[in-house]
Design an enzyme around this catalytic site. Structure first.
Site, PDB file in Angstrom:
ATOM      1  CB  ALA A  71     -25.118  43.235 -18.056  1.00 53.35           C
ATOM      2  CB  VAL A  72     -25.736  47.083 -13.942  1.00 58.83           C
ATOM      3  CG1 VAL A  72     -25.867  48.735 -13.263  1.00 58.83           C
ATOM      4  CG2 VAL A  72     -26.462  46.380 -12.662  1.00 58.83           C
ATOM      5  CD  GLU A 103     -22.220  28.550 -16.706  1.00 60.58           C
ATOM      6  OE1 GLU A 103     -23.106  27.369 -16.604  1.00 60.58           O
ATOM      7  OE2 GLU A 103     -23.249  29.091 -17.333  1.00 60.58           O
ATOM      8  CG  ASN A 108     -17.959  39.983 -12.167  1.00 63.50           C
ATOM      9  OD1 ASN A 108     -17.598  40.789 -10.956  1.00 63.50           O
ATOM     10  ND2 ASN A 108     -18.515  39.691 -13.318  1.00 63.50           N
ATOM     11  CE1 TYR A 115     -25.639  36.759 -10.090  1.00 64.63           C
ATOM     12  CE2 TYR A 115     -23.800  35.950 -10.495  1.00 64.63           C
ATOM     13  CZ  TYR A 115     -24.876  36.543 -11.150  1.00 64.63           C
ATOM     14  OH  TYR A 115     -24.557  37.425 -12.662  1.00 64.63           O
TER      15      TYR A 115
END
Length: 147
Positions: A71-72, A103, A108, A115
């Site tokens: 997370a950012v 996952e 998103n 990824y």
């Protein structure tokens, strides 16, 4: 920006970021982060001027690894922080010769693109994986780099 081990004193800020980014699901608590850090997993923090702006975690077993979280903060997204955190996680998995699984929400698109660009493939679909929103998730995997 500095990347280094996530510290127990970062747990409260991690929980704040979780609540900001994932309000419709079950954001991790400060205690959840402390538990992950105590569990021997590989967790990183990204800091700018002493402020935590992102974090990532990799669960490790003898046979595989899994991205537990990445997370950012919203105002730093798409600036390379997530990419740097992911690459550091992948370097650890490669050092250990482990495949990596994760996952990701099917809606998103930026994360999925990140990824895919780093060697992950879609392996399956988990319906209603995220709760309480009921959002679906792709399971993705990247083979071990045994160079």
């Amino acid at each position: 920006m500095t990347i280094g081990p996530l510290r127990p004193e970062d747990a409260a800020r991690c929980a704040e970021i979780e609540h900001d980014l994932f309000p419709g699901d079950d954001p991790w608590s400060e205690d959840a982060f402390r538990g992950e850090l105590a569990g021997g997993n590989f967790y990183l923090g990204a800091h700018v001027d002493g402020e935590l702006i992102g974090y990532a975690g990799l669960g490790l077993t003898d046979f595989e690894s899994s991205v537990h979280t990445l997370a950012v903060v919203a105002d730093r997204q798409r600036g390379g922080v997530g990419r740097t955190l992911l690459r550091t996680l992948l370097a650890k998995a490669d050092e250990l010769g482990l495949p990596v699984f994760l996952e990701v929400r099917t809606d998103n698109a930026p994360a999925i693109a990140l990824y895919l660009a780093h060697g992950f493939e879609r392996l399956g679909l988990r319906r209603r994986y995220y709760q309480p929103s009921g959002a679906d998730a792709y399971t993705m995997g990247r083979p071990a780099n045994r160079d």
